[in-house]
Design a protein around this motif. Structure first.
Motif, PDB file in Angstrom:
ATOM      1  N   ARG A  48      48.542  -6.065  13.349  1.00 34.68           N
ATOM      2  CA  ARG A  48      47.228  -5.430  13.337  1.00 34.68           C
ATOM      3  C   ARG A  48      46.088  -6.416  13.584  1.00 34.68           C
ATOM      4  NH1 ARG A  48      46.981  -1.717   7.994  1.00 34.68           N
ATOM      5  NH2 ARG A  48      44.969  -1.106   8.901  1.00 34.68           N
ATOM      6  N   ILE A  49      46.251  -7.663  13.125  1.00 35.81           N
ATOM      7  CA  ILE A  49      45.132  -8.602  13.138  1.00 35.81           C
ATOM      8  C   ILE A  49      45.240  -9.636  14.242  1.00 35.81           C
ATOM      9  CG2 ILE A  49      43.880 -10.321  11.764  1.00 35.81           C
ATOM     10  CD1 ILE A  49      43.589  -7.399  10.830  1.00 35.81           C
ATOM     11  N   ARG A  50      46.450 -10.027  14.608  1.00 33.33           N
ATOM     12  CA  ARG A  50      46.603 -11.109  15.574  1.00 33.33           C
ATOM     13  C   ARG A  50      45.893 -10.796  16.890  1.00 33.33           C
ATOM     14  NH1 ARG A  50      51.535 -15.183  16.181  1.00 33.33           N
ATOM     15  NH2 ARG A  50      50.773 -16.359  17.973  1.00 33.33           N
ATOM     16  N   PHE A  51      45.251 -11.799  17.449  1.00 30.71           N
ATOM     17  CA  PHE A  51      44.494 -11.749  18.702  1.00 30.71           C
ATOM     18  C   PHE A  51      43.191 -10.977  18.547  1.00 30.71           C
ATOM     19  CE2 PHE A  51      43.459 -10.270  23.002  1.00 30.71           C
ATOM     20  CZ  PHE A  51      43.449 -11.476  23.670  1.00 30.71           C
ATOM     21  N   GLY A  52      43.249  -9.769  17.993  1.00 27.44           N
ATOM     22  CA  GLY A  52      42.052  -8.970  17.796  1.00 27.44           C
ATOM     23  C   GLY A  52      42.392  -7.681  17.089  1.00 27.44           C
ATOM     24  N   CYS A  53      41.359  -6.958  16.644  1.00 22.05           N
ATOM     25  CA  CYS A  53      41.591  -5.703  15.939  1.00 22.05           C
ATOM     26  C   CYS A  53      40.337  -4.843  16.010  1.00 22.05           C
ATOM     27  CB  CYS A  53      41.985  -5.952  14.484  1.00 22.05           C
ATOM     28  SG  CYS A  53      40.762  -6.849  13.517  1.00 22.05           S
ATOM     29  N   THR A  54      40.517  -3.576  15.713  1.00 22.63           N
ATOM     30  CA  THR A  54      39.384  -2.658  15.659  1.00 22.63           C
ATOM     31  C   THR A  54      38.544  -2.935  14.414  1.00 22.63           C
ATOM     32  OG1 THR A  54      40.595  -1.012  14.370  1.00 22.63           O
ATOM     33  CG2 THR A  54      40.782  -0.885  16.796  1.00 22.63           C
ATOM     34  N   GLY A  55      37.332  -2.405  14.413  1.00 23.81           N
ATOM     35  CA  GLY A  55      36.487  -2.550  13.238  1.00 23.81           C
ATOM     36  C   GLY A  55      37.110  -1.937  12.005  1.00 23.81           C
ATOM     37  N   ARG A  56      37.808  -0.812  12.163  1.00 20.53           N
ATOM     38  CA  ARG A  56      38.450  -0.161  11.023  1.00 20.53           C
ATOM     39  C   ARG A  56      39.542  -1.047  10.431  1.00 20.53           C
ATOM     40  NH1 ARG A  56      40.766   5.810  11.784  1.00 20.53           N
ATOM     41  NH2 ARG A  56      38.498   6.178  11.857  1.00 20.53           N
ATOM     42  N   ASP A  57      40.391  -1.602  11.297  1.00 24.24           N
ATOM     43  CA  ASP A  57      41.446  -2.483  10.795  1.00 24.24           C
ATOM     44  C   ASP A  57      40.861  -3.735  10.153  1.00 24.24           C
ATOM     45  OD1 ASP A  57      43.549  -0.858  11.446  1.00 24.24           O
ATOM     46  OD2 ASP A  57      44.040  -1.882  13.322  1.00 24.24           O
ATOM     47  N   TRP A  58      39.758  -4.240  10.715  1.00 20.19           N
ATOM     48  CA  TRP A  58      39.132  -5.433  10.137  1.00 20.19           C
ATOM     49  C   TRP A  58      38.570  -5.146   8.750  1.00 20.19           C
ATOM     50  CZ3 TRP A  58      39.359 -10.400  10.772  1.00 20.19           C
ATOM     51  CH2 TRP A  58      38.373 -11.224  10.193  1.00 20.19           C
ATOM     52  N   ARG A  59      37.946  -3.989   8.578  1.00 20.61           N
ATOM     53  CA  ARG A  59      37.416  -3.629   7.263  1.00 20.61           C
ATOM     54  C   ARG A  59      38.540  -3.524   6.241  1.00 20.61           C
ATOM     55  NH1 ARG A  59      34.156  -0.245  10.471  1.00 20.61           N
ATOM     56  NH2 ARG A  59      35.536   1.550  10.125  1.00 20.61           N
ATOM     57  N   THR A  60      39.647  -2.898   6.644  1.00 20.40           N
ATOM     58  CA  THR A  60      40.780  -2.749   5.726  1.00 20.40           C
ATOM     59  C   THR A  60      41.370  -4.104   5.354  1.00 20.40           C
ATOM     60  OG1 THR A  60      41.286  -0.610   6.743  1.00 20.40           O
ATOM     61  CG2 THR A  60      43.015  -1.616   5.414  1.00 20.40           C
ATOM     62  N   PHE A  61      41.530  -4.954   6.350  1.00 21.47           N
ATOM     63  CA  PHE A  61      42.068  -6.295   6.117  1.00 21.47           C
ATOM     64  C   PHE A  61      41.133  -7.103   5.224  1.00 21.47           C
ATOM     65  CE2 PHE A  61      42.415 -10.772   7.734  1.00 21.47           C
ATOM     66  CZ  PHE A  61      43.677 -11.043   7.227  1.00 21.47           C
ATOM     67  N   SER A  62      39.844  -7.050   5.490  1.00 13.54           N
ATOM     68  CA  SER A  62      38.871  -7.810   4.693  1.00 13.54           C
ATOM     69  C   SER A  62      38.870  -7.357   3.244  1.00 13.54           C
ATOM     70  CB  SER A  62      37.471  -7.659   5.295  1.00 13.54           C
ATOM     71  OG  SER A  62      37.417  -8.166   6.607  1.00 13.54           O
ATOM     72  N   THR A  63      38.951  -6.052   3.017  1.00  8.13           N
ATOM     73  CA  THR A  63      39.001  -5.524   1.651  1.00  8.13           C
ATOM     74  C   THR A  63      40.257  -6.015   0.936  1.00  8.13           C
ATOM     75  OG1 THR A  63      37.765  -3.548   2.289  1.00  8.13           O
ATOM     76  CG2 THR A  63      39.061  -3.423   0.263  1.00  8.13           C
ATOM     77  N   HIS A  64      41.373  -6.027   1.662  1.00  9.01           N
ATOM     78  CA  HIS A  64      42.624  -6.532   1.084  1.00  9.01           C
ATOM     79  C   HIS A  64      42.499  -8.003   0.718  1.00  9.01           C
ATOM     80  CE1 HIS A  64      46.914  -6.943   0.365  1.00  9.01           C
ATOM     81  NE2 HIS A  64      46.966  -7.939   1.232  1.00  9.01           N
ATOM     82  N   LEU A  65      41.926  -8.808   1.628  1.00  2.72           N
ATOM     83  CA  LEU A  65      41.751 -10.235   1.343  1.00  2.72           C
ATOM     84  C   LEU A  65      40.850 -10.448   0.131  1.00  2.72           C
ATOM     85  CD1 LEU A  65      41.318 -12.206   4.703  1.00  2.72           C
ATOM     86  CD2 LEU A  65      43.239 -12.234   3.110  1.00  2.72           C
ATOM     87  N   ASP A  66      39.795  -9.650   0.018  1.00  4.42           N
ATOM     88  CA  ASP A  66      38.874  -9.807  -1.108  1.00  4.42           C
ATOM     89  C   ASP A  66      39.565  -9.608  -2.448  1.00  4.42           C
ATOM     90  OD1 ASP A  66      36.341 -10.606  -0.234  1.00  4.42           O
ATOM     91  OD2 ASP A  66      35.839  -8.596   0.450  1.00  4.42           O
ATOM     92  N   THR A  67      40.564  -8.742  -2.484  1.00  4.73           N
ATOM     93  CA  THR A  67      41.265  -8.504  -3.748  1.00  4.73           C
ATOM     94  C   THR A  67      42.169  -9.667  -4.128  1.00  4.73           C
ATOM     95  OG1 THR A  67      43.156  -7.403  -2.686  1.00  4.73           O
ATOM     96  CG2 THR A  67      41.265  -6.025  -3.290  1.00  4.73           C
ATOM     97  N   LEU A  68      42.539 -10.493  -3.145  1.00  2.00           N
ATOM     98  CA  LEU A  68      43.479 -11.592  -3.378  1.00  2.00           C
ATOM     99  C   LEU A  68      42.818 -12.960  -3.445  1.00  2.00           C
ATOM    100  CD1 LEU A  68      46.262 -10.589  -0.794  1.00  2.00           C
ATOM    101  CD2 LEU A  68      46.240 -10.095  -3.247  1.00  2.00           C
ATOM    102  N   PHE A  69      41.649 -13.114  -2.851  1.00  2.00           N
ATOM    103  CA  PHE A  69      41.094 -14.436  -2.619  1.00  2.00           C
ATOM    104  C   PHE A  69      40.634 -15.095  -3.912  1.00  2.00           C
ATOM    105  CE2 PHE A  69      39.423 -17.258   0.711  1.00  2.00           C
ATOM    106  CZ  PHE A  69      40.313 -16.936   1.730  1.00  2.00           C
TER     107      PHE A  69
END
Length: 309
Positions: A48-69
């Motif tokens: 989903r993230i490698r090379f590039g992604c849609t804004g929706r996938d980026w928001r989901t990924f960023s939210t996931h990272l925030d819970t772990l960081f």
């Protein structure tokens, strides 16, 4: 700033006693072993993230990272340069540092048009729109991405606004002069001249600085990556780190080498346009070992900077 690049948390100052944080997106850093190293398994996000992604996938990924960081950490490593847009997430977390200077060492401008969201070649444009970021200097560019044939692909507004500057080696920048962008780029005949001029300018500044290193800025004699490469040597990067030492508040390193076959058709098509070569398994392991050695030198330098400041 794009709404989907905002984050509710922020990191503190980088601590030289903190171990590096590995975002394991592609497995390229699994052989890396430093005392206390923290590893986050994110391989399930690779497609989903490698090379590039849609804004929706980026928001989901960023939210996931925030819970772990973690709130505090050392330098962040994220694998292949195909994930360099993850630096946008890391810079967004530094928003307590107003007037932030972002220094990107990269063979490519990463200020290229990508209308579908964010990708590894467009993230600088997103960072330049963040309110807490004063400017972004992209250093060591040798790529034809800044040549006249690709001029239309570059985001021009951050260049006109003085929020993004290119530091290039042997580039053809006539199109930038013709468009009134003379001050948006500095071109040099060799790496030594660039590093000397850059170090002189940086050493006189005082703003907080975030450093992002894509090792494709290095010559192939130093370390091999997935992408076409620049001309800097390892000592050049160490000289740059030394010049900015008192100002560094965070850093990341990318540019590992890894092999991946996309399931998504548009990613297969775009990556093919970038002429990324197939890598023999023997070369892959050898190059990854070489990369890890380079990482060790860079991490030692960055950790020493943090301890000294």
């Amino acid at each position: 700033m794009a709404r989907w690049l905002k984050h509710p948390t922020a990191t503190r100052l980088m601590d030289g006693n903190l171990p590096p944080l590995v975002l394991d997106l592609d497995g390229s850093l699994r052989a890396m072993n430093r005392p206390g190293l923290v590893r986050m398994d994110l391989t399930g996000w690779q497609e989903r993230i490698r090379f590039g992604c849609t804004g929706r996938d980026w928001r989901t990924f960023s939210t996931h990272l925030d819970t772990l960081f973690p709130d505090v950490h050392g330098s962040v490593l994220m694998g292949s340069g195909d994930f360099h847009h993850v630096s946008a997430f890391l810079v967004a977390r530094q928003r307590q540092h107003t007037g932030l200077h972002v220094l990107v060492c990269d063979n490519h401008p990463d200020n290229m048009r990508f209308p579908f969201g964010i990708h590894c070649g467009s993230w600088v444009a997103h960072v330049a729109r963040m309110p807490h970021v004063a400017c972004v200097d992209v250093v060591g560019i040798c790529s034809p991405d800044v040549g006249w044939a690709h001029a239309w692909e570059n985001y021009l507004m951050p260049l006109y606004q003085g929020r993004v500057r290119y530091w290039t080696i042997g580039a053809e920048l006539g199109w930038m002069r013709a468009l009134g962008l003379r001050d948006a780029a500095r071109n040099f005949g060799d790496a030594a001249s660039l590093v000397c001029a850059l170090s002189s300018e940086l050493s006189g500044a005082h703003a907080p600085l975030y450093l992002s290193i894509d090792k494709d800025v290095l010559s192939e004699d130093v370390a091999r990556t997935n992408w076409d490469q620049g001309r800097l040597m390892l000592d050049d990067l160490l000289s740059i780190i030394d010049a900015i030492a008192p100002r560094i508040i965070g850093s990341d390193i990318t540019g590992e080498v890894s092999a991946y076959r996309y399931r998504t058709r548009w990613k297969r098509w775009l990556s093919a346009l970038d002429d990324q070569p197939d890598i023999a398994s023997g070369d892959l392991l050898r190059w990854q070992h070489q990369q890890i050695e380079v990482n060790g030198v860079l991490l030692d330098a960055l950790a020493q900077v943090a301890r000294d400041t």
